[in-house]
Design an enzyme around this catalytic site. Structure first.
Site: not given
Length: 424
Positions: A276, A348, A351, A388
Site C-alpha cells: 500500500r 486484491e 479489478s 502488488r
C-alpha cells in the site's frame, strides 16, 4: 451521471439502488424536487421571455399613450426576465450538483452488503505448502532486500513514508511485467497508450473521482490539476465531448502510467513493504462500447486478467464485489485476489468495472447510430498493478536460498533468465 428518464419514471429503482449501496435514498428525493424546481423555473423564464418578445413587436406598432404604457411594461418585464433567468440558472446548478453526487445504480443481481460481503466466484491454482518443502517463506520486503530489488529507507528519505525505490533486478522485473502486459494487450486487440498522469478537474469529476474518493486524490492548486490514481481517468476523458461512429466500437485501449494515491484512512494498514504505497505504475485496460455489449466485454476483461495472472503462475481467486463496496461509477465490479504466502490470505491485485453509460454521460462521450446519438458505455480493468504483482511473484516463487524463480512467461523479457538471485 444517470439517464434523466430514470429519475422521472423509475425513482423507486434509484432509491433501492441507494439503499443497496448503504446510502440514503433522501438524495433521490432531493433530486426529484430539484428537477421539478429546475423545470418550473425554466418554464417561468421562457414564458416571460416570450412575453418580452411579443411586447417588443407591439411597441413598434403602437402610438401615443398605448406606446408609453407598453414601454413601461417592457421595462418592468426586463427586470423580471433577468431575475427569472438568474433563478433558472441557480436551480439548474443545484440540480447538477445533486446529479453529480448520485452514484451509478448497481445491477439487481450484485451481492448486497459491504466490504466483507463479496462473493467468491472462482479459485485458480493451489498455494504452495512451504512447510512440506522444509522452509519458512520470507516476505516480499526481505526478499526484495536480499535481491537488491527494493529500497524502502531511501524511498522514505527522498519522498516520505510509503515511497520506495525499485533497483537492479526489481526495476528489471517491473519493466518485464510492463512489456509482457503490453504484448498481451496488443495481442488481444488493445491499442497501447501512454496517457498523462496530470489531468484537469473535468476529467476527475467526469470519472467520479471527485466525490466520495476525493480525499484520496492529490491536487496541485497552483495549476488546478490532479495526479491520477489510475490511468482510467485520462483514458475515459480521451474521447470527452466527442461523437464516435458506432461502427468503430468497441474501442480498446491499454494505458501505462504512474498512479498516485494519498491512501487516506489507511494509517497503520500494510505499512511494511510496497503493498500500500502512494505511487505505483500500472497497465490499465479501458473500453468504449455500445451499451448492449458492455456485459459481454466486462466478462472478457475479467478473462484477460485471469489469463495474465495465470501466466505468472500465481494462485488467485475471483470475487464479485458487494454493492456497498462499489465506487461511484461502477454498476458491477470483479476483483482478482492473489495469494500472499506470508500473510496466509488472498489480497486484491486487479479489478474490473462495468460503468455502463455513467461516465460517458458525465464526459459527454456519444456514439452516432442510424437512430441518432446516444451515450456509449465504458469499462475498465487492471491488467497489471506493478507493486502488488511484484509482491506475489517474489513470495510465491521464492526458493530456500532467497532466489526467486521467474515465471516462464516473463523470461523472454528478462533475457531468458530463470531466476532472480541474491546480491553480494
Amino acid at each position: 451521471m444517470i439517464d434523466l428518464k430514470l429519475l422521472r419514471t423509475e425513482a423507486d429503482r434509484l432509491r433501492a439502488a441507494q439503499e443497496a449501496r448503504g446510502e440514503s435514498a433522501e438524495l433521490v428525493d432531493r433530486l426529484v424536487e430539484a428537477d421539478e424546481a429546475r423545470r418550473s423555473s425554466i418554464a417561468a423564464f421562457e414564458g416571460l421571455r416570450a412575453e418580452q418578445k411579443t411586447l417588443g413587436k407591439e411597441v413598434a406598432k403602437a402610438k401615443g399613450d398605448d406606446k408609453a404604457a407598453l414601454i413601461t411594461r417592457t421595462r418592468e418585464l426586463a427586470g423580471q426576465v433577468k431575475a427569472a433567468e438568474a433563478a433558472a440558472a441557480e436551480a439548474g446548478q443545484a440540480f447538477d450538483e445533486l446529479m453529480l453526487a448520485l452514484p451509478n445504480p448497481v445491477f439487481d443481481d450484485v451481492p448486497r452488503g459491504g466490504e466483507d460481503d463479496f462473493t467468491i466466484v472462482s479459485s485458480h491454482g493451489t498455494p504452495r505448502d512451504f512447510a512440506a518443502e522444509g522452509f519458512e517463506p520470507r516476505d516480499h520486503l526481505e526478499l526484495g532486500e536480499l535481491l537488491g530489488a527494493i529500497d524502502m529507507p531511501r524511498g522514505a528519505k527522498v519522498s516520505g513514508a510509503r515511497f520506495y525505490f525499485l533497483t537492479g533486478q526489481g526495476a528489471l522485473l517491473e519493466l518485464a511485467l510492463v512489456n509482457l502486459a503490453m504484448a498481451k494487450a496488443t495481442e488481444w486487440g488493445f491499442t497501447p497508450i501512454l496517457p498523462p498522469a496530470l489531468v484537469k478537474p473535468s476529467a476527475m469529476e467526469g470519472t467520479g473521482f471527485l466525490g466520495q474518493a476525493a480525499q484520496d486524490v492529490y491536487h496541485l492548486p497552483a495549476d488546478d490539476l490532479y495526479l491520477v490514481g489510475t490511468s482510467e481517468v485520462a483514458l475515459a476523458a480521451y474521447h470527452s465531448d466527442e461523437i464516435l461512429d458506432a461502427a468503430t466500437l468497441p474501442r480498446l485501449y491499454a494505458g501505462y502510467s504512474p498512479c498516485y494515491r494519498r491512501e487516506a484512512g489507511s494509517y497503520g494498514k500494510d505499512t511494511r513493504g510496497i503493498f500500500r504505497v502512494h505511487w505505483f505504475d500500472k497497465v490499465e485496460m479501458f473500453v468504449y462500447c455500445r451499451p448492449d455489449e458492455a456485459d459481454e466485454l466486462h466478462r472478457k476483461l475479467l478473462g484477460f486478467e485471469k489469463e495474465f495472472i495465470s501466466a505468472l503462475e500465481i494462485p488467485f481467486q475471483v470475487l464479485e464485489v458487494a454493492s456497498g463496496d462499489l465506487g461511484l461509477s461502477a454498476a458491477r465490479k470483479y476483483d482478482c485476489y492473489g495469494w500472499i504466502p506470508t500473510q496466509g490470505r488472498y489480497r486484491e491485485i486487479t479489478s474490473t468495472s462495468n460503468c455502463t453509460t455513467f461516465q460517458a454521460r458525465r464526459l459527454n462521450v456519444r456514439m452516432r447510430t442510424d437512430a441518432g446519438t446516444e451515450p456509449v458505455a465504458t469499462l475498465n480493468g487492471t491488467l497489471c498493478a506493478m507493486t502488488r504483482t511484484i509482491i506475489t511473484i517474489l513470495e510465491n516463487h521464492q526458493q530456500p536460498d532467497g532466489s526467486v524463480r521467474i515465471p516462464e512467461a516473463l523470461r523472454p523479457y528478462l533475457g531468458g533468465r530463470e531466476f532472480l538471485t541474491p546480491v553480494g
